[in-house]
Write an enzyme that holds these catalytic residues in place. Sequence first.
Site, PDB file in Angstrom:
ATOM      1  CD  GLU A 196      -3.189  -1.094   1.968  1.00 50.62           C
ATOM      2  OE1 GLU A 196      -3.257  -0.219   2.843  1.00 50.62           O
ATOM      3  OE2 GLU A 196      -4.105  -1.924   1.775  1.00 50.62           O
ATOM      4  CD  GLU A 314      -3.429  -6.033   3.052  1.00 50.34           C
ATOM      5  OE1 GLU A 314      -4.340  -5.321   3.531  1.00 50.34           O
ATOM      6  OE2 GLU A 314      -2.219  -5.765   3.169  1.00 50.34           O
TER       7      GLU A 314
HETATM    8  O1  AHR Z   1      -5.045  -5.984   6.918  1.00 49.51           O
HETATM    9  C1  AHR Z   1      -4.970  -4.839   7.676  1.00 49.51           C
HETATM   10  C2  AHR Z   1      -4.361  -3.683   6.929  1.00 49.51           C
HETATM   11  O2  AHR Z   1      -5.168  -3.304   5.865  1.00 49.51           O
HETATM   12  C3  AHR Z   1      -3.023  -3.933   6.288  1.00 49.51           C
HETATM   13  O3  AHR Z   1      -1.971  -3.790   7.162  1.00 49.51           O
HETATM   14  C4  AHR Z   1      -2.971  -2.871   5.244  1.00 49.51           C
HETATM   15  O4  AHR Z   1      -2.163  -3.230   4.155  1.00 49.51           O
HETATM   16  C5  AHR Z   1      -4.424  -2.648   4.866  1.00 49.51           C
HETATM   17  O5  AHR Z   1      -4.761  -1.335   4.832  1.00 49.51           O
END
Ligand code: AHR
Length: 663
Positions: A196, A314
């Site tokens: 991110e 994710e």
């Molecule tokens: O999964 C939790 C968080 O969500 C992670 O650390 C981040 O990459 C995302 O914003």
Amino acid sequence: MKKPIILLISLLICAIISSAQTKETKLKIDASDLRIKIDKNIYGHFSEHLGRCIYEGYWVGENSSIPNVKGIRKDVVDALRKIKVPVLRWPGGCFADEYHWKDGIGPRSQRPSMINTNWGGVTEDNSFGTHEFMELCSQLGCEAYISGNVGSGTVQELSQWVEYVNSDNVSPMTDLRKKNGREKSWGVKFWALGNENWGCGGNMKPEYYADQVRRYGTYTRNYGKNKIFKIACGPSDNDYNWTEVMMKNAEGYMAGLSLHHYAFNDKKIATDFNEKGWFDVVKNSLIIDEYITKHSEIMDKYDPKKKVALIVDEWGTWYGVEPGTNPGFLYQQNTMRDAVTAACNLNIFNNHCDRVRMANLAQTVNVLQAVVLTDKEKMVLTPTYHVFDMFKVHQNALWVHISIESPDYILGSQKLPAVNSSASIDEQGRLHISLCNVDPKSPQKIVCELNKYSADKISGQVLTAKEMNALNTFDKPDAVVPQKFSDFKFSGNNITVNMPPMSVLVLEIDGKVELKPLPEIKNPNPGVKYDYYEGRWQKLPAFNQITPKRSGTIEQFIIPKEHTEEDFALQYTGYIKIQKEGVYTFYISSDDGSDISIDKNVIADNDGCHAVEEQYGTVLLKPGFHEISVTFFQAGGGKALDVSIEGPGMPKQIIPKGMLFYK
Ligand code: AHR
């Protein structure tokens, strides 16, 4: 006044009755083109130094009274082995871009602490570091996926981490690893260049980050035979500009581009919702189909052969935390709603498996849409866990094309397709169809027609509940568990299934793919034919438009002895003899370009001017002689060609002499 009221009431009654009526979904399953594999890594997981995921979730330490192997809790590992976790992403998340790996090696008592600023501001004592993570992956029997620090770390730091983990040369990093108790390198393939980076990973603009990918990627070296699969930070949700810039500016520097999407539901906790809450979360989950489609379209413009994978590293649901828990720990419960969204996501990923080659649920234990929850020595498996268990049959199976006509699930003025599905054929030739009915009120009648597949026997497993927020707790761990399913009929090529409301169903069909008849080849000769050409090319030439300089036969797909050093091309043709019906994977590794075709279909395309690169493709083959053709060209610099096969009872190997023939 009376009449309109009566009318309104009868309309309401009709609406209620019809909303609970069985609706019909039409499903057509076509097994005539089986060439894309559902990468098992789509069933991957993500575990961050966040809340009680690593600490308590996995790591309890060697001296804990909780049964553990080398400090890692045994119950959690056993549960995760059962669902065949193929790959695990670590150490973050946002944590990754603040993590300094050297703090997590060496004697635990001497490791420095840090503050986990992203997640609850707690002290991280670094007792779980690289060696512990690699031990966890070995206990799980899965591949490691490490996220490097690009946001606050240096190029040297990441480059040395790769060297520490992957090198067997004599070097300071290798010596350090050996000093810390690990003689042989681990050979980790999957590395991310940050996380991110448009947000917690440095708030970068896409143009700036694309340059960082080129820079960090350059020094993320390959050691020995291990070829690193570099994953660049991709977009969140529908940030199509990020994808466009990354593909335009850094396409050649990455093997994968990530995508993150969470289905948020304001601040409410996981169990506190009505039908609107159900609908919204399902809708927010299903939207990933549109995101993947549109990001893939952008990627196709720059990479039409789909060499760069989309890695959904994710995904999952994100609610308010359970009352009384640290808001920074993201601990949430998990209900039938989560099971349904998990099934929707996995069906979508399966159906995009030509581009999506890994996905990682956030997060495995005690965080967000966890598959496992722990409380001291207790452990419970969530409804999401059971979906992963039921869907594991799709791992590495051949994707089967389906077309679906689903009725709508309507709530107020909004609607969604009530049923989604995906299908695959595994190594034993079994067809698996996974279906999800997102409508919490209406059962569904599924009328399914099979094309090119004859079914012998059907069985199934269903996951459903009476309440939308049904869940498994430490006291009642088996409230939502899969049940044997038998509400189906089949005759000939038609199957009719009755699905309960809010349910996830996986059907297993024993049968046979109707494969095309093969030519009869009498008295073939061992080896393959080849034509040798000279010329200068930047990609594979159109072989039907050029004249060979020489032709001959050869035992295997190797470069014949006589050739110029540069600027030549080869086309090999013959037959491969398959003994046993099953799914075969063909690998072609070359410097420069090459491709391989079976029965006139290109299975793996490795074209272009490049150093040694490998591509692979999968196909279902019946016993007998199949046409095989390999093409290759050399355009200066190194040269190499290896063609391998892997199949039922055959580990990956160079195609052996005894399998190749010509007429
Ligand atoms: O999964 C939790 C968080 O969500 C992670 O650390 C981040 O990459 C995302 O914003």
